[in-house]
Design a protein around this motif. Sequence first.
Motif, PDB file in Angstrom:
ATOM      1  N   ALA A 182     -22.112-131.538-104.536  1.00  0.00           N
ATOM      2  CA  ALA A 182     -20.756-131.010-103.738  1.00  0.00           C
ATOM      3  C   ALA A 182     -21.073-129.882-103.008  1.00  0.00           C
ATOM      4  O   ALA A 182     -21.630-128.916-103.685  1.00  0.00           O
ATOM      5  N   THR A 183     -20.525-129.807-102.011  1.00  0.00           N
ATOM      6  CA  THR A 183     -20.920-128.350-101.057  1.00  0.00           C
ATOM      7  C   THR A 183     -19.267-127.764-100.621  1.00  0.00           C
ATOM      8  O   THR A 183     -18.406-128.651-100.153  1.00  0.00           O
ATOM      9  N   LEU A 184     -19.104-126.474-100.510  1.00  0.00           N
ATOM     10  CA  LEU A 184     -17.754-125.949-100.086  1.00  0.00           C
ATOM     11  C   LEU A 184     -18.389-125.022 -99.169  1.00  0.00           C
ATOM     12  O   LEU A 184     -19.313-124.130 -99.167  1.00  0.00           O
ATOM     13  N   ILE A 185     -17.576-125.174 -97.891  1.00  0.00           N
ATOM     14  CA  ILE A 185     -17.581-124.101 -96.799  1.00  0.00           C
ATOM     15  C   ILE A 185     -16.269-123.696 -96.592  1.00  0.00           C
ATOM     16  O   ILE A 185     -15.219-124.420 -96.360  1.00  0.00           O
ATOM     17  N   VAL A 186     -16.040-122.599 -96.495  1.00  0.00           N
ATOM     18  CA  VAL A 186     -14.848-121.777 -96.147  1.00  0.00           C
ATOM     19  C   VAL A 186     -14.895-120.818 -94.914  1.00  0.00           C
ATOM     20  O   VAL A 186     -15.935-120.119 -94.797  1.00  0.00           O
ATOM     21  N   PHE A 187     -14.178-121.087 -94.087  1.00  0.00           N
ATOM     22  CA  PHE A 187     -13.976-120.054 -92.823  1.00  0.00           C
ATOM     23  C   PHE A 187     -12.953-119.030 -92.975  1.00  0.00           C
ATOM     24  O   PHE A 187     -12.044-119.343 -93.542  1.00  0.00           O
ATOM     25  N   ASP A 188     -13.467-118.001 -92.344  1.00  0.00           N
ATOM     26  CA  ASP A 188     -12.563-116.855 -92.528  1.00  0.00           C
ATOM     27  C   ASP A 188     -11.569-116.712 -91.626  1.00  0.00           C
ATOM     28  O   ASP A 188     -11.269-117.059 -90.410  1.00  0.00           O
ATOM     29  N   GLY A 189     -10.326-116.271 -92.105  1.00  0.00           N
ATOM     30  CA  GLY A 189      -9.216-115.603 -91.394  1.00  0.00           C
ATOM     31  C   GLY A 189      -8.341-116.932 -90.932  1.00  0.00           C
ATOM     32  O   GLY A 189      -7.405-116.282 -89.977  1.00  0.00           O
ATOM     33  N   LEU A 190      -8.403-118.008 -91.294  1.00  0.00           N
ATOM     34  CA  LEU A 190      -7.802-119.176 -90.374  1.00  0.00           C
ATOM     35  C   LEU A 190      -6.924-119.750 -91.609  1.00  0.00           C
ATOM     36  O   LEU A 190      -7.105-119.870 -92.637  1.00  0.00           O
ATOM     37  N   PRO A 191      -5.718-120.274 -91.139  1.00  0.00           N
ATOM     38  CA  PRO A 191      -4.816-121.058 -91.791  1.00  0.00           C
ATOM     39  C   PRO A 191      -5.096-122.700 -91.951  1.00  0.00           C
ATOM     40  O   PRO A 191      -6.149-122.931 -91.576  1.00  0.00           O
ATOM     41  N   HIS A 192      -4.177-123.146 -92.813  1.00  0.00           N
ATOM     42  CA  HIS A 192      -4.539-124.443 -93.349  1.00  0.00           C
ATOM     43  C   HIS A 192      -4.923-125.499 -92.072  1.00  0.00           C
ATOM     44  O   HIS A 192      -4.129-125.656 -90.927  1.00  0.00           O
ATOM     45  N   ALA A 193      -6.014-126.147 -92.342  1.00  0.00           N
ATOM     46  CA  ALA A 193      -6.341-127.282 -91.493  1.00  0.00           C
ATOM     47  C   ALA A 193      -6.187-126.920 -90.074  1.00  0.00           C
ATOM     48  O   ALA A 193      -5.937-127.735 -89.036  1.00  0.00           O
ATOM     49  N   PHE A 194      -6.839-125.589 -89.736  1.00  0.00           N
ATOM     50  CA  PHE A 194      -6.744-125.456 -88.438  1.00  0.00           C
ATOM     51  C   PHE A 194      -7.576-126.368 -87.418  1.00  0.00           C
ATOM     52  O   PHE A 194      -7.085-126.247 -86.022  1.00  0.00           O
ATOM     53  N   TRP A 195      -8.590-126.878 -87.806  1.00  0.00           N
ATOM     54  CA  TRP A 195      -9.368-127.774 -86.861  1.00  0.00           C
ATOM     55  C   TRP A 195      -8.543-129.051 -86.105  1.00  0.00           C
ATOM     56  O   TRP A 195      -8.901-129.389 -85.475  1.00  0.00           O
ATOM     57  N   SER A 196      -7.446-129.272 -87.187  1.00  0.00           N
ATOM     58  CA  SER A 196      -6.702-130.464 -86.657  1.00  0.00           C
ATOM     59  C   SER A 196      -5.722-130.263 -85.470  1.00  0.00           C
ATOM     60  O   SER A 196      -5.272-130.904 -84.863  1.00  0.00           O
ATOM     61  N   TYR A 197      -5.511-128.917 -85.156  1.00  0.00           N
ATOM     62  CA  TYR A 197      -4.413-128.665 -83.982  1.00  0.00           C
ATOM     63  C   TYR A 197      -4.726-127.284 -83.197  1.00  0.00           C
ATOM     64  O   TYR A 197      -3.817-127.062 -82.337  1.00  0.00           O
ATOM     65  N   ILE A 198      -5.851-126.764 -83.177  1.00  0.00           N
ATOM     66  CA  ILE A 198      -6.261-125.712 -82.341  1.00  0.00           C
ATOM     67  C   ILE A 198      -7.751-126.102 -81.905  1.00  0.00           C
ATOM     68  O   ILE A 198      -8.597-126.490 -82.818  1.00  0.00           O
ATOM     69  N   ASP A 199      -7.987-125.540 -80.613  1.00  0.00           N
ATOM     70  CA  ASP A 199      -9.506-125.586 -80.052  1.00  0.00           C
ATOM     71  C   ASP A 199      -9.794-124.149 -79.935  1.00  0.00           C
ATOM     72  O   ASP A 199      -9.479-123.316 -79.334  1.00  0.00           O
ATOM     73  N   ALA A 200     -10.891-123.837 -80.720  1.00  0.00           N
ATOM     74  CA  ALA A 200     -11.609-122.603 -80.767  1.00  0.00           C
ATOM     75  C   ALA A 200     -13.005-122.706 -81.187  1.00  0.00           C
ATOM     76  O   ALA A 200     -13.625-123.965 -81.649  1.00  0.00           O
ATOM     77  N   PRO A 201     -14.062-122.007 -81.083  1.00  0.00           N
ATOM     78  CA  PRO A 201     -15.281-121.992 -81.563  1.00  0.00           C
ATOM     79  C   PRO A 201     -15.379-122.204 -83.230  1.00  0.00           C
ATOM     80  O   PRO A 201     -16.185-123.110 -83.413  1.00  0.00           O
ATOM     81  N   GLU A 202     -14.268-121.762 -83.841  1.00  0.00           N
ATOM     82  CA  GLU A 202     -14.343-122.022 -85.186  1.00  0.00           C
ATOM     83  C   GLU A 202     -14.093-123.582 -85.419  1.00  0.00           C
ATOM     84  O   GLU A 202     -14.377-124.353 -86.468  1.00  0.00           O
ATOM     85  N   THR A 203     -13.180-124.209 -84.714  1.00  0.00           N
ATOM     86  CA  THR A 203     -12.850-125.662 -84.800  1.00  0.00           C
ATOM     87  C   THR A 203     -14.089-126.425 -84.507  1.00  0.00           C
ATOM     88  O   THR A 203     -14.543-127.265 -85.342  1.00  0.00           O
ATOM     89  N   ASP A 204     -14.761-125.783 -83.547  1.00  0.00           N
ATOM     90  CA  ASP A 204     -16.130-126.726 -82.936  1.00  0.00           C
ATOM     91  C   ASP A 204     -17.035-126.505 -84.357  1.00  0.00           C
ATOM     92  O   ASP A 204     -18.069-127.484 -84.669  1.00  0.00           O
ATOM     93  N   ALA A 205     -17.110-125.434 -84.839  1.00  0.00           N
ATOM     94  CA  ALA A 205     -18.169-125.205 -86.021  1.00  0.00           C
ATOM     95  C   ALA A 205     -17.712-126.038 -87.207  1.00  0.00           C
ATOM     96  O   ALA A 205     -18.643-126.534 -88.029  1.00  0.00           O
ATOM     97  N   ALA A 206     -16.426-126.138 -87.378  1.00  0.00           N
ATOM     98  CA  ALA A 206     -15.843-126.860 -88.644  1.00  0.00           C
ATOM     99  C   ALA A 206     -16.439-128.379 -88.316  1.00  0.00           C
ATOM    100  O   ALA A 206     -16.938-129.122 -89.291  1.00  0.00           O
ATOM    101  N   PHE A 207     -16.073-129.121 -86.967  1.00  0.00           N
ATOM    102  CA  PHE A 207     -16.500-130.455 -86.841  1.00  0.00           C
ATOM    103  C   PHE A 207     -17.908-130.571 -86.859  1.00  0.00           C
ATOM    104  O   PHE A 207     -18.471-131.720 -87.337  1.00  0.00           O
ATOM    105  N   ARG A 208     -18.583-129.515 -86.491  1.00  0.00           N
ATOM    106  CA  ARG A 208     -20.077-129.779 -86.640  1.00  0.00           C
ATOM    107  C   ARG A 208     -20.659-129.791 -88.182  1.00  0.00           C
ATOM    108  O   ARG A 208     -21.608-130.506 -88.214  1.00  0.00           O
ATOM    109  N   ALA A 209     -19.945-128.887 -88.970  1.00  0.00           N
ATOM    110  CA  ALA A 209     -20.341-128.938 -90.329  1.00  0.00           C
ATOM    111  C   ALA A 209     -20.046-130.447 -90.750  1.00  0.00           C
ATOM    112  O   ALA A 209     -20.599-130.908 -91.826  1.00  0.00           O
ATOM    113  N   MET A 210     -18.925-130.789 -90.600  1.00  0.00           N
ATOM    114  CA  MET A 210     -18.375-132.312 -91.154  1.00  0.00           C
ATOM    115  C   MET A 210     -19.244-133.179 -90.595  1.00  0.00           C
ATOM    116  O   MET A 210     -19.674-134.326 -91.286  1.00  0.00           O
TER     117      MET A 210
END
Length: 307
Positions: free
Chosen positions: A267-295
């Motif tokens: 099991a691996t845990l990744i936590v992004f800083d400063g962002l709210p619940h499930a941000f990758w599902s509804y905003i486009d930003a560098p953090e979203t791109d990084a989240a999807f790359r990790a996935m």
Amino acid sequence: MASLLGDPAPVDPALISEAARAGLAADAARPPSGPTMADRRARSEAIQQEIGRARMARDAVTMREATLAGVPVRVFEPQAGAHPGVILLNLHGGGFLVDAGSITEAAPLAALTGRQVISVRYRLAPEHPYPAGVEDALAVYRAIAAAHPDDRIVLFGTSAGASLAAQLVARLKHDGDALPAALGFFSGTADFAQWGDSLDLFGDRGAARAVIGAYLGERAAEDIEVSPLRGDLAGWPPTLCLSSSRDLLLSATAAFCRALDEAGAPATLIVFDGLPHAFWSYIDAPETDAAFRAMARHLSLTTEFRP
């Protein structure tokens, strides 16, 4: 979009990118839905179509509506064709009440992994409480396994979909089915009886009780079938747990990851800083791109995936 478990807390602008700030502001400016469940579902679907189709066009991904085992699904593939050998199965978010991810969560991962992604449009609460959603996911999983016996199935979900994914793995293990080759558990809970500190910090416990009550119906929150963290986690598939520091389900996500680790499951845990619940599902930003790359690195079952 504002969580069904409560509105997200304000975000410190210094912690996130300008694009993320703009995306959150744009989402906050959306007009509210009407009062009925049909209104809420229509609004959620409109957001899925707006954001999701833009992502599909950007990432050169196609989508078609289909049915597997009598369950409606959405099938995503890269326009260049999907690599064989692995099929990704998505259980979307939306608080068990609406569809808040069947396009926006699936399309980017089809592009990044080069795999086919099948998103299950499972029956929703309150009309269809537990175990309807799990039964739908189970039927689709078994249909894929039967039709593609040589392919590995990878399971992932966000928010309500993460909880459903954990419940599905527990059901598969109980029934003696082959488990997914990997699990993506993104900002969810695997224990409905214990939420943790982040819900009090960033969510609304009363709203959470109402949503979970609608989903569980008569089933007790302590039941290991709905709260698999309370059951035997030995032998679970390699799991990526992903959340963010202002996520109301950060505590629950981290607790599940820790429980898997204690049971000897990778099991691996990744936590992004400063962002709210499930941000990758509804905003486009560098953090979203990084989240999807990790996935994608986890879910593609290989160190090679499309950039």
